[in-house]
Design an enzyme around this catalytic site. Structure first.
Site, PDB file in Angstrom:
ATOM      1  N   LYS A 119      60.007  58.385  34.575  1.00  0.00           N
ATOM      2  CA  LYS A 119      58.616  58.176  34.991  1.00  0.00           C
ATOM      3  C   LYS A 119      58.489  56.708  35.366  1.00  0.00           C
ATOM      4  CE  LYS A 119      53.851  59.107  33.641  1.00  0.00           C
ATOM      5  NZ  LYS A 119      53.298  57.822  33.999  1.00  0.00           N
ATOM      6  N   GLU A 180      56.305  56.580  44.082  1.00  0.00           N
ATOM      7  CA  GLU A 180      55.805  55.432  43.344  1.00  0.00           C
ATOM      8  C   GLU A 180      56.234  54.140  44.032  1.00  0.00           C
ATOM      9  OE1 GLU A 180      54.173  56.675  40.803  1.00  0.00           O
ATOM     10  OE2 GLU A 180      53.830  55.067  39.351  1.00  0.00           O
ATOM     11  N   CYS A 415      50.987  13.900  25.104  1.00  0.00           N
ATOM     12  CA  CYS A 415      52.200  14.707  24.993  1.00  0.00           C
ATOM     13  C   CYS A 415      52.576  14.776  23.514  1.00  0.00           C
ATOM     14  CB  CYS A 415      53.323  14.066  25.798  1.00  0.00           C
ATOM     15  SG  CYS A 415      54.932  14.804  25.466  1.00  0.00           S
ATOM     16  N   CYS A 418      56.180  12.614  23.109  1.00  0.00           N
ATOM     17  CA  CYS A 418      56.309  11.163  23.314  1.00  0.00           C
ATOM     18  C   CYS A 418      54.951  10.449  23.271  1.00  0.00           C
ATOM     19  CB  CYS A 418      57.026  10.873  24.632  1.00  0.00           C
ATOM     20  SG  CYS A 418      56.020  11.251  26.068  1.00  0.00           S
ATOM     21  N   CYS A 433      52.977  15.954  31.160  1.00  0.00           N
ATOM     22  CA  CYS A 433      53.200  14.676  30.501  1.00  0.00           C
ATOM     23  C   CYS A 433      53.624  13.690  31.585  1.00  0.00           C
ATOM     24  CB  CYS A 433      54.310  14.841  29.465  1.00  0.00           C
ATOM     25  SG  CYS A 433      55.085  13.310  28.963  1.00  0.00           S
ATOM     26  N   CYS A 438      60.316  11.223  29.076  1.00  0.00           N
ATOM     27  CA  CYS A 438      59.936  11.911  27.837  1.00  0.00           C
ATOM     28  C   CYS A 438      61.154  12.694  27.330  1.00  0.00           C
ATOM     29  CB  CYS A 438      58.780  12.861  28.123  1.00  0.00           C
ATOM     30  SG  CYS A 438      58.412  13.985  26.769  1.00  0.00           S
TER      31      CYS A 438
HETATM   32  S1  IVH Z   1      55.251  63.904  39.696  1.00  0.00           S
HETATM   33  C1  IVH Z   1      52.201  66.985  40.745  1.00  0.00           C
HETATM   34  N1  IVH Z   1      57.247  62.354  39.055  1.00  0.00           N
HETATM   35  O1  IVH Z   1      53.010  59.178  36.940  1.00  0.00           O
HETATM   36  C2  IVH Z   1      53.073  65.992  40.066  1.00  0.00           C
HETATM   37  N2  IVH Z   1      55.046  61.447  38.898  1.00  0.00           N
HETATM   38  O2  IVH Z   1      50.132  61.018  36.066  1.00  0.00           O
HETATM   39  C3  IVH Z   1      52.877  64.660  40.605  1.00  0.00           C
HETATM   40  N3  IVH Z   1      54.973  59.091  38.211  1.00  0.00           N
HETATM   41  O3  IVH Z   1      50.371  59.878  39.096  1.00  0.00           O
HETATM   42  C4  IVH Z   1      53.558  63.592  39.879  1.00  0.00           C
HETATM   43  N4  IVH Z   1      57.138  58.824  38.029  1.00  0.00           N
HETATM   44  O4  IVH Z   1      52.085  58.164  39.878  1.00  0.00           O
HETATM   45  C5  IVH Z   1      55.916  62.449  39.160  1.00  0.00           C
HETATM   46  N5  IVH Z   1      59.137  61.084  38.577  1.00  0.00           N
HETATM   47  C6  IVH Z   1      57.796  61.188  38.679  1.00  0.00           C
HETATM   48  C7  IVH Z   1      56.934  60.099  38.394  1.00  0.00           C
HETATM   49  C8  IVH Z   1      55.550  60.281  38.525  1.00  0.00           C
HETATM   50  C9  IVH Z   1      55.956  58.251  37.927  1.00  0.00           C
HETATM   51  C10 IVH Z   1      53.527  58.722  38.134  1.00  0.00           C
HETATM   52  C11 IVH Z   1      52.664  59.277  39.225  1.00  0.00           C
HETATM   53  C12 IVH Z   1      51.604  60.060  38.508  1.00  0.00           C
HETATM   54  C13 IVH Z   1      51.683  59.515  37.127  1.00  0.00           C
HETATM   55  C14 IVH Z   1      51.377  60.506  36.032  1.00  0.00           C
END
Ligand code: IVH
Length: 691
Positions: A119, A180, A415, A418, A433, A438
């Site tokens: 994530k 992302e 400082c 010093c 300083c 220093c």
């Molecule tokens: S899938 C329908 N996969 O985490 C599913 N989200 O709420 C859509 N995020 O808004 C998201 N890594 O911005 C998915 N490997 C990943 C992710 C990911 C980060 C974020 C995304 C989402 C939030 C969770």
């Protein structure tokens, strides 16, 4: 040049540069040297300037950012951009799995195919492609209404402006890709360092920095930051030929997107949980922030069957890792004196563990920030650790702080080391300083000089520097090179024996011939970090020619602005610094040439002219890119794939399929030793015979 030829050339350059970007940013396997790339880019810019109407819509010159906007357009979606529900424990994950099993009407023992991904902790965005061309990029907003940030997203190298055609992975007419936008940790640190230097507020974490960059009306700001985009989901129904989420991830790669590499297909929830645990372990070693893992039902037909509740799909779940935040107490607020004399408030904390690391201090950046956050001794504070970033105090938790609270912290008038007066330059937030000699400044200077981003003298860390300072053996960086003559004084020092002294002396000797960029970086010129040092070392033959450069010479360099240029000239015109440089030279500091280009040409000429090489695997002594540059400096061509025309393949450890192909085609293979001999002027034929 006539229009027709210009048009052709623009098309060709556009194609070549886009392909170069793809190899560099997505595949991490560069096709061209920086110089070659820059040359083509400049040529394209020139042509586009002369014939603006011939510029291609997805021209790579757009990566530098178009005109600023008045405000972002709001975009209403037909389908809301979903978000994920969270779990934080194995039990909750099992409950999710049971809901999936039930929803699919399968038996309790049935194994579900899952995909587990990291994530990413950045900003979720959506990209719309019309017949393979990027037409719209939006933020999530409230899910239904997002903001049109297309111009900013276009500046990101890993956002394909046009998709690659792939035979098997037929492109749908309309494709909506979700992913992302992130800022890698290293870039985040650099950005904050720059912001502090400019007296700006640092970003609290990489996510805020990424989001802040995308929500800027002027695309030039996003363009200047090395943001990256990773694709992970589709906004509309997937094309009918696609059966699974893992097919989608593969298709993303084939179309030219970057897909985070640690995804895995897992048969059954047990395997999926194991992979989530593995990702948790990997978290600290990744170059970007992740805040958990995402588990997704792999089969699209099953996803469809499961559907969604309100704003979240029932076929996916985020497994959140513990936030790298903790609440602790401020024991003391100290003042730290940096190498430029900057006085930084530092919070000494009640030690607390955050993500496996013990944290006992956090930077408060500067007194304005300290005042804004109103942090006082005794306060309960929320502390955050992002990546390998120095911990940051996010905020005071007044409810948990003692009452009454301690006194408000005032900026120091002197400082602390010093006792010289402190000053604040106009337009700056940082107190300094004024005393150039220093002791705290000298100490920080020496530590920086000998450190990893400077001359990299092994063993010369804070502890040793403090000992040497206390013993009066050194006072500034140049003194390091006099230590060889003070062996006797060193050997009798506590904690140092004959062997360690010998090792340190050897490390010092080795540092004398570090490349020029290291020396420049070691000097600690304000605004000149590792990257700019490389740029300067590239443009100037030696330190003397850099020292004699004037503002005009310096601003002629693309990455140098007036502020940096005047900082450089001020450094070199300072008599104390001139004396330091003189003593460094006398001490034997003589930077090696980084690129053998000049050397190679003088000594061996273009001895590899007409020869084509392919590199594979990891080299111990240099990066592949360096090897490529060095070979090219001797006239060779370095190609990305092996063919019958390849003269030799250079194989490091863990070579890829290129090695197999070379063997199949009977192309000679040489190892790292062979490469070194080549770069030292040996003929290829000689090496092939030996290897
Ligand atoms: S899938 C329908 N996969 O985490 C599913 N989200 O709420 C859509 N995020 O808004 C998201 N890594 O911005 C998915 N490997 C990943 C992710 C990911 C980060 C974020 C995304 C989402 C939030 C969770």
């Amino acid at each position: 040049m006539d229009r027709e030829r210009a048009g052709k050339e623009i098309l060709e350059l556009t194609r070549t540069l886009l392909d170069a970007d793809y190899h560099y940013y997505v595949l991490d396997d560069p096709l061209y040297s920086d110089a070659e790339y820059d040359k083509m880019m400049r040529k394209l810019q020139d042509l586009e300037k002369k014939f603006p109407d011939l510029a291609v819509l997805d021209s790579p010159t757009r990566n530098v950012g178009g005109k600023p906007l008045e405000r972002f357009k709001k975009i209403k979606r037909n389908q809301p951009m979903l978000s994920l529900s969270n779990v934080t424990s194995k039990n909750e994950l099992m409950e999710f799995h049971e809901r999936v099993v039930k929803g699919l009407g399968s038996g309790p023992g049935d194994e579900i195919d899952y995909v587990v991904e990291v994530k990413l902790d950045g900003l979720g965005v959506e990209l719309t492609y019309d017949r393979g061309v990027l037409v719209l990029g939006t933020t999530r907003g409230d899910g239904l209404v997002g903001e049109d940030v297309t111009e900013n997203l276009k500046t990101i190298r890993t956002v394909p402006k046009a998709l690659k055609k792939s035979n098997e992975k037929t492109l749908p007419d309309k494709l909506v890709v979700r992913g992302e936008v992130i800022l890698p940790n290293r870039a985040f640190l650099d950005l904050n360092e720059k912001r502090l230097d400019q007296g700006l507020q640092p970003f609290a974490n990489p996510r805020n920095a990424a989001a802040g960059s995308i929500r800027q009306l002027d695309p030039k700001i996003a363009a200047a930051r090395p943001l990256a985009f990773f694709a992970y989901a589709i906004g509309k129904a997937p094309p009918s030929w696609m059966a699974r989420h893992c097919d989608l991830l593969q298709a993303f790669s084939a179309w030219g997107f970057k897909v985070e590499e640690h995804w895995k297909r897992c048969k059954g929830i047990i395997k999926a949980f194991e992979w989530i645990e593995r990702l948790r372990e990997l978290r600290d070693s990744l170059p970007y922030e992740i805040d958990g893992a995402v588990i997704k039902v792999d089969r699209f037909d099953q996803q469809k069957l499961l559907g969604r509740i309100s704003k979240s799909p029932k076929w996916a779940m985020a497994f959140k890792f513990a936030a790298r935040q903790a609440v602790t107490f401020v024991r003391e607020i100290k003042v730290q004196v940096g190498r430029t004399g900057a006085l930084t408030p530092v919070a000494i904390l009640e030690p607390v563990e955050i993500g496996g690391v013990k944290v006992s201090r956090a930077t408060l950046h500067n007194y304005e920030e300290l005042d804004r956050k109103d942090i006082r001794v005794g306060d309960a504070v929320l502390v955050e650790r992002a990546g390998d970033v120095i911990p940051d105090v996010v905020k005071v938790i007044v409810e948990r702080s003692p009452s009454p609270r301690g006194a408000k912290v005032k900026p120091p008038e002197k400082c602390p080391v010093c006792y010289s007066p402190v000053e604040k330059q106009t337009g700056e937030t940082i107190l300094r300083c004024v005393n150039r000699s220093c002791p705290a400044q000298s100490r920080a200077q020496i530590i920086h000089f000998a450190g990893k981003t400077g001359m990299d003298i092994e063993g010369m860390g804070e502890k040793l520097v403090d000992k040497l300072l206390d013993a009066g053996l050194i006072h500034d960086p140049a003194d390091i090179y006099t230590l060889k003559g003070k062996r006797n004084a060193l050997v009798v020092m506590e904690g140092l024996g004959k062997t360690s002294v010998a090792n340190i002396i050897e490390a010092i000797e080795k540092s004398k011939s570090r490349p020029l960029d290291r020396l420049i970086s070691a000097l600690g010129i304000r605004h000149v970090g590792e990257h700019l040092s490389k740029v300067l070392a590239d443009k100037f033959e030696n330190l003397d020619s850099l020292a004699s450069a004037d503002i005009e010479d310096l601003v002629a360099i693309q990455e140098v602005g007036t502020e940096v240029a005047s900082s450089i000239t001020a450094f070199f015109s300072d008599p104390d610094n001139q004396a330091l440089l003189h003593r460094l030279k006398e001490g034997g500091v003589n930077p090696a040439r980084e690129h053998p280009s000049a050397l190679g040409n003088e000594l061996f000429g273009d001895i590899l002219q007409g020869k084509t090489f392919v590199l594979t695997g990891t080299l111990d002594s240099m990066s592949r890119l360096d090897a490529k540059k060095k070979l090219e400096a001797l006239g060779a061509r370095v190609a990305s794939s092996v063919s019958k025309k390849t003269d030799a393949v250079v194989a490091g450890s863990k070579p890829g399929s290129k090695l197999e192909k070379a063997r199949k085609l009977g192309v000679p293979v040489i190892g790292e030793k062979g490469l070194e001999s080549l770069l030292n002027g040996a003929a290829l034929e000689e090496i092939i015979e030996k290897d």
